[in-house]
Design a protein around this motif. Structure first.
Motif, PDB file in Angstrom:
ATOM      1  N   GLN A 143       2.869  -1.455   6.605  1.00  0.00           N
ATOM      2  CA  GLN A 143       2.265  -1.192   5.302  1.00  0.00           C
ATOM      3  C   GLN A 143       3.250  -0.549   4.331  1.00  0.00           C
ATOM      4  O   GLN A 143       4.237   0.057   4.727  1.00  0.00           O
ATOM      5  CB  GLN A 143       1.043  -0.290   5.454  1.00  0.00           C
ATOM      6  CG  GLN A 143       1.320   1.196   5.476  1.00  0.00           C
ATOM      7  CD  GLN A 143       1.763   1.723   6.829  1.00  0.00           C
ATOM      8  OE1 GLN A 143       2.169   0.956   7.697  1.00  0.00           O
ATOM      9  NE2 GLN A 143       1.713   3.035   7.000  1.00  0.00           N
ATOM     10  N   ASN A 144       2.944  -0.704   3.068  1.00  0.00           N
ATOM     11  CA  ASN A 144       3.669  -0.031   1.977  1.00  0.00           C
ATOM     12  C   ASN A 144       2.704   0.208   0.827  1.00  0.00           C
ATOM     13  O   ASN A 144       1.699  -0.505   0.694  1.00  0.00           O
ATOM     14  CB  ASN A 144       4.831  -0.879   1.457  1.00  0.00           C
ATOM     15  CG  ASN A 144       6.067  -0.806   2.330  1.00  0.00           C
ATOM     16  OD1 ASN A 144       6.459  -1.798   2.927  1.00  0.00           O
ATOM     17  ND2 ASN A 144       6.671   0.362   2.424  1.00  0.00           N
ATOM     18  N   THR A 145       3.064   1.167  -0.032  1.00  0.00           N
ATOM     19  CA  THR A 145       2.275   1.329  -1.251  1.00  0.00           C
ATOM     20  C   THR A 145       2.476   0.090  -2.122  1.00  0.00           C
ATOM     21  O   THR A 145       3.518  -0.574  -2.046  1.00  0.00           O
ATOM     22  CB  THR A 145       2.728   2.574  -2.040  1.00  0.00           C
ATOM     23  OG1 THR A 145       4.127   2.455  -2.316  1.00  0.00           O
ATOM     24  CG2 THR A 145       2.454   3.846  -1.252  1.00  0.00           C
ATOM     25  N   PRO A 146       1.493  -0.222  -2.964  1.00  0.00           N
ATOM     26  CA  PRO A 146       1.553  -1.488  -3.724  1.00  0.00           C
ATOM     27  C   PRO A 146       2.736  -1.580  -4.693  1.00  0.00           C
ATOM     28  O   PRO A 146       3.071  -2.684  -5.128  1.00  0.00           O
ATOM     29  CB  PRO A 146       0.233  -1.503  -4.497  1.00  0.00           C
ATOM     30  CG  PRO A 146      -0.659  -0.561  -3.779  1.00  0.00           C
ATOM     31  CD  PRO A 146       0.221   0.483  -3.163  1.00  0.00           C
ATOM     32  N   ASP A 147       3.337  -0.448  -5.043  1.00  0.00           N
ATOM     33  CA  ASP A 147       4.473  -0.505  -5.976  1.00  0.00           C
ATOM     34  C   ASP A 147       5.822  -0.456  -5.262  1.00  0.00           C
ATOM     35  O   ASP A 147       6.869  -0.391  -5.896  1.00  0.00           O
ATOM     36  CB  ASP A 147       4.377   0.617  -7.021  1.00  0.00           C
ATOM     37  CG  ASP A 147       4.306   1.997  -6.388  1.00  0.00           C
ATOM     38  OD1 ASP A 147       4.328   2.084  -5.131  1.00  0.00           O
ATOM     39  OD2 ASP A 147       4.227   2.983  -7.139  1.00  0.00           O
ATOM     40  N   THR A 148       5.802  -0.510  -3.938  1.00  0.00           N
ATOM     41  CA  THR A 148       7.055  -0.470  -3.178  1.00  0.00           C
ATOM     42  C   THR A 148       7.813  -1.786  -3.304  1.00  0.00           C
ATOM     43  O   THR A 148       7.209  -2.861  -3.291  1.00  0.00           O
ATOM     44  CB  THR A 148       6.769  -0.213  -1.689  1.00  0.00           C
ATOM     45  OG1 THR A 148       6.169   1.074  -1.561  1.00  0.00           O
ATOM     46  CG2 THR A 148       8.050  -0.264  -0.864  1.00  0.00           C
ATOM     47  N   THR A 149       9.123  -1.673  -3.412  1.00  0.00           N
ATOM     48  CA  THR A 149       9.954  -2.880  -3.407  1.00  0.00           C
ATOM     49  C   THR A 149      11.160  -2.642  -2.504  1.00  0.00           C
ATOM     50  O   THR A 149      11.659  -1.523  -2.397  1.00  0.00           O
ATOM     51  CB  THR A 149      10.466  -3.227  -4.823  1.00  0.00           C
ATOM     52  OG1 THR A 149      11.222  -2.117  -5.337  1.00  0.00           O
ATOM     53  CG2 THR A 149       9.312  -3.528  -5.770  1.00  0.00           C
ATOM     54  N   ALA A 150      11.607  -3.697  -1.861  1.00  0.00           N
ATOM     55  CA  ALA A 150      12.763  -3.598  -0.966  1.00  0.00           C
ATOM     56  C   ALA A 150      13.384  -4.973  -0.794  1.00  0.00           C
ATOM     57  O   ALA A 150      12.759  -5.997  -1.103  1.00  0.00           O
ATOM     58  CB  ALA A 150      12.336  -3.040   0.392  1.00  0.00           C
ATOM     59  N   GLY A 151      14.590  -4.966  -0.264  1.00  0.00           N
ATOM     60  CA  GLY A 151      15.344  -6.210  -0.120  1.00  0.00           C
ATOM     61  C   GLY A 151      14.895  -7.077   1.038  1.00  0.00           C
ATOM     62  O   GLY A 151      15.507  -8.116   1.301  1.00  0.00           O
ATOM     63  N   ASN A 152      13.845  -6.660   1.748  1.00  0.00           N
ATOM     64  CA  ASN A 152      13.353  -7.486   2.870  1.00  0.00           C
ATOM     65  C   ASN A 152      11.850  -7.729   2.763  1.00  0.00           C
ATOM     66  O   ASN A 152      11.195  -7.978   3.751  1.00  0.00           O
ATOM     67  CB  ASN A 152      13.671  -6.823   4.214  1.00  0.00           C
ATOM     68  CG  ASN A 152      12.885  -5.544   4.422  1.00  0.00           C
ATOM     69  OD1 ASN A 152      12.401  -4.935   3.463  1.00  0.00           O
ATOM     70  ND2 ASN A 152      12.767  -5.123   5.667  1.00  0.00           N
ATOM     71  N   LEU A 153      11.337  -7.629   1.535  1.00  0.00           N
ATOM     72  CA  LEU A 153       9.880  -7.718   1.348  1.00  0.00           C
ATOM     73  C   LEU A 153       9.549  -8.763   0.278  1.00  0.00           C
ATOM     74  O   LEU A 153       9.956  -8.629  -0.880  1.00  0.00           O
ATOM     75  CB  LEU A 153       9.359  -6.335   0.944  1.00  0.00           C
ATOM     76  CG  LEU A 153       7.864  -6.137   0.719  1.00  0.00           C
ATOM     77  CD1 LEU A 153       7.039  -6.723   1.848  1.00  0.00           C
ATOM     78  CD2 LEU A 153       7.572  -4.644   0.556  1.00  0.00           C
ATOM     79  N   GLY A 154       8.841  -9.805   0.703  1.00  0.00           N
ATOM     80  CA  GLY A 154       8.452 -10.889  -0.203  1.00  0.00           C
ATOM     81  C   GLY A 154       6.987 -11.264   0.002  1.00  0.00           C
ATOM     82  O   GLY A 154       6.175 -10.412   0.363  1.00  0.00           O
ATOM     83  N   PHE A 155       6.657 -12.527  -0.167  1.00  0.00           N
ATOM     84  CA  PHE A 155       5.252 -12.940  -0.037  1.00  0.00           C
ATOM     85  C   PHE A 155       5.141 -14.457  -0.084  1.00  0.00           C
ATOM     86  O   PHE A 155       6.085 -15.159  -0.413  1.00  0.00           O
ATOM     87  CB  PHE A 155       4.400 -12.323  -1.149  1.00  0.00           C
ATOM     88  CG  PHE A 155       4.709 -12.855  -2.529  1.00  0.00           C
ATOM     89  CD1 PHE A 155       5.828 -12.432  -3.230  1.00  0.00           C
ATOM     90  CD2 PHE A 155       3.886 -13.796  -3.137  1.00  0.00           C
ATOM     91  CE1 PHE A 155       6.115 -12.930  -4.499  1.00  0.00           C
ATOM     92  CE2 PHE A 155       4.148 -14.284  -4.409  1.00  0.00           C
ATOM     93  CZ  PHE A 155       5.284 -13.844  -5.087  1.00  0.00           C
ATOM     94  N   ARG A 156       3.941 -14.935   0.237  1.00  0.00           N
ATOM     95  CA  ARG A 156       3.546 -16.309  -0.039  1.00  0.00           C
ATOM     96  C   ARG A 156       2.101 -16.252  -0.513  1.00  0.00           C
ATOM     97  O   ARG A 156       1.403 -15.269  -0.285  1.00  0.00           O
ATOM     98  CB  ARG A 156       3.742 -17.206   1.193  1.00  0.00           C
ATOM     99  CG  ARG A 156       2.712 -17.059   2.274  1.00  0.00           C
ATOM    100  CD  ARG A 156       3.031 -17.985   3.460  1.00  0.00           C
ATOM    101  NE  ARG A 156       4.219 -17.550   4.185  1.00  0.00           N
ATOM    102  CZ  ARG A 156       5.001 -18.370   4.881  1.00  0.00           C
ATOM    103  NH1 ARG A 156       4.724 -19.659   4.971  1.00  0.00           N
ATOM    104  NH2 ARG A 156       6.072 -17.909   5.528  1.00  0.00           N
ATOM    105  N   CYS A 157       1.651 -17.330  -1.143  1.00  0.00           N
ATOM    106  CA  CYS A 157       0.303 -17.327  -1.741  1.00  0.00           C
ATOM    107  C   CYS A 157      -0.667 -18.157  -0.902  1.00  0.00           C
ATOM    108  O   CYS A 157      -0.275 -18.989  -0.084  1.00  0.00           O
ATOM    109  CB  CYS A 157       0.328 -17.907  -3.150  1.00  0.00           C
ATOM    110  SG  CYS A 157       1.460 -17.093  -4.278  1.00  0.00           S
ATOM    111  N   ALA A 158      -1.939 -17.926  -1.145  1.00  0.00           N
ATOM    112  CA  ALA A 158      -3.013 -18.674  -0.497  1.00  0.00           C
ATOM    113  C   ALA A 158      -3.999 -19.122  -1.566  1.00  0.00           C
ATOM    114  O   ALA A 158      -3.858 -18.778  -2.743  1.00  0.00           O
ATOM    115  CB  ALA A 158      -3.698 -17.822   0.559  1.00  0.00           C
ATOM    116  N   LEU A 159      -4.993 -19.879  -1.124  1.00  0.00           N
ATOM    117  CA  LEU A 159      -5.960 -20.439  -2.062  1.00  0.00           C
ATOM    118  C   LEU A 159      -7.214 -20.798  -1.296  1.00  0.00           C
ATOM    119  O   LEU A 159      -7.141 -21.397  -0.229  1.00  0.00           O
ATOM    120  CB  LEU A 159      -5.335 -21.691  -2.684  1.00  0.00           C
ATOM    121  CG  LEU A 159      -6.119 -22.490  -3.701  1.00  0.00           C
ATOM    122  CD1 LEU A 159      -6.367 -21.654  -4.935  1.00  0.00           C
ATOM    123  CD2 LEU A 159      -5.329 -23.750  -4.055  1.00  0.00           C
TER     124      LEU A 159
END
Ligand SMILES: [Ca+2]
Ligand SMILES: [Ca+2]
Length: 379
Positions: free
Chosen positions: A361-377
């Protein structure tokens, strides 16, 4: 039918942007971008709200919840895209599909979690069964190219850019940068808070995306990820959806492909080999991120569900309340958001979280060089 209307093809979108910029009508870049985003939102939300044939009054409503607040509304007054541009928009929604790089996971009952938790404190267990409705999920992590199109279209500024820094793994920094950056995370000193590190400059201002446009976007917060997915009228996957997708139809397996990490001595994911954090032997071919298409997909056709970059999910974090009903969405509130899948920095000795049941987990405003995402629908 509605999905067809929602369709967004980024290539055609780029065409539209090019056309708008070269149009005889002079658009400010951000204004152009904003209009594009607004039209997309308008069309996706209700195809009848945008009258393509009225150049003087395009009639496009602006839903500020789904657009980016970088352009003031008053700037839009007296501006509408040319007929040419609107024609291209028609083509966009007629001929393309935003489902192109997504996979449909059918509705059903699925087992998530594990009765053999490796990191018990993370709330990996117990295994439990849930029911999910059908949904789509991106085959790949969102790439720098994908995110660049989003930023180019909307003028979006990420939270890391607003904060003016982000966290970078020390091993990826030039010595000079390391010496100048003195802020490190106390308990994990290999994380350096680097000024001006952002998705555009993953290791600070001296770095860029050259040769990395097909790598996952990083230094994006949960809020940034939500903004991107909403732009495409998508959403982040719930943790349950993400984990079901990760498992690729297999039961009680550690990884998306089975229990053996390197079947036939082949790497299937981008993690850390060697002695963390000092020596990375890069046996999988990568010391940092890898292309989002790299490594074999799981049986659902999904790449890099574990490893490469951590992926934000929609859920608030809890180790006791993951939800056991239909379509569980986790707790109703919290302080951190769930991330899944581990990253190129994960090693069995330190962060054995490149498993489908693993979570962090991370706080929603956290950013780092190993943290990304993908989307769903939702299907
Ligand atoms: Ca690696
Ligand atoms: Ca991943």
């Amino acid at each position: 039918m509605r999905n067809a209307i929602f369709s967004v093809n980024l290539q055609i979108l780029n065409q539209i942007l090019y056309k708008m910029r070269t149009s005889t009508i002079i658009f400010k870049p951000k204004l152009t971008s904003f209009i594009c985003a607004s039209i997309i939102v308008a069309i996706a939300g209700d195809s009848e709200t945008c009258n393509f044939d009225k150049k003087s009054n395009c009639g496009c409503s602006i839903d500020r919840k789904l657009t980016i607040n970088t352009v003031h509304k008053k700037e839009l007054d007296n501006h509408c895209p040319s007929t040419d541009v609107l024609h291209l928009y028609k083509e966009l929604f007629k001929t393309s599909s935003r489902l192109e790089n997504m996979v449909k996971i059918e509705a059903g009952i699925y087992g998530i979690g594990t009765n053999d938790p490796i990191l018990v404190a993370d709330g990996e267990g117990p295994k439990h069964y849930i029911h999910l409705n059908s949904f789509y999920i991106d085959k790949m992590e969102v790439s720098n190219q994908d995110f660049a199109t989003f930023v180019d279209t909307t003028g979006y500024q990420t939270e890391a850019e607003k904060f003016g820094d982000s966290f970078v793994f020390e091993g990826l920094l030039e010595n000079e940068v390391q010496e100048n950056e003195t802020l490190v995370v106390a308990q994990t000193p290999w994380w350096v808070q680097v000024k001006n590190a952002s998705w555009l400059h993953p290791e600070g201002l001296g770095s860029d995306l050259k040769h990395r446009m097909n790598h996952p976007v990083v230094h994006v917060s949960w809020n940034d990820a939500v903004a991107y997915c909403q732009w495409l009228r998508k959403r982040l996957p719930s943790e349950a959806e993400w984990e079901v997708a990760c498992r690729g139809g297999l039961e009680d397996r550690l990884y998306p492909w089975g229990n053996k990490f390197t079947p036939n001595n082949q790497h299937r994911a981008n993690t850390w080999q060697g002695d963390f954090p000092k020596e990375n032997t890069k046996e999988d071919g990568y010391g940092g991120t890898s292309p989002v298409t790299e490594f074999l997909p799981n049986k659902y056709g999904l790449h890099n569900m574990v490893g490469n970059v951590w992926e934000w999910t929609a859920d608030w974090w809890s180790i006791t309340n993951r939800g056991r009903d239909n379509n569980p969405k986790g707790p109703s509130h919290g302080t951190d958001r769930v991330k899944k899948g581990g990253s190129y920095l994960c090693h069995k000795s330190y962060c054995f979280r490149y498993r489908c049941a693993a979570r962090s987990q991370n706080t929603p405003d956290t950013t780092a060089g190993n943290l990304g995402f993908r989307c769903a629908l939702t299907a």
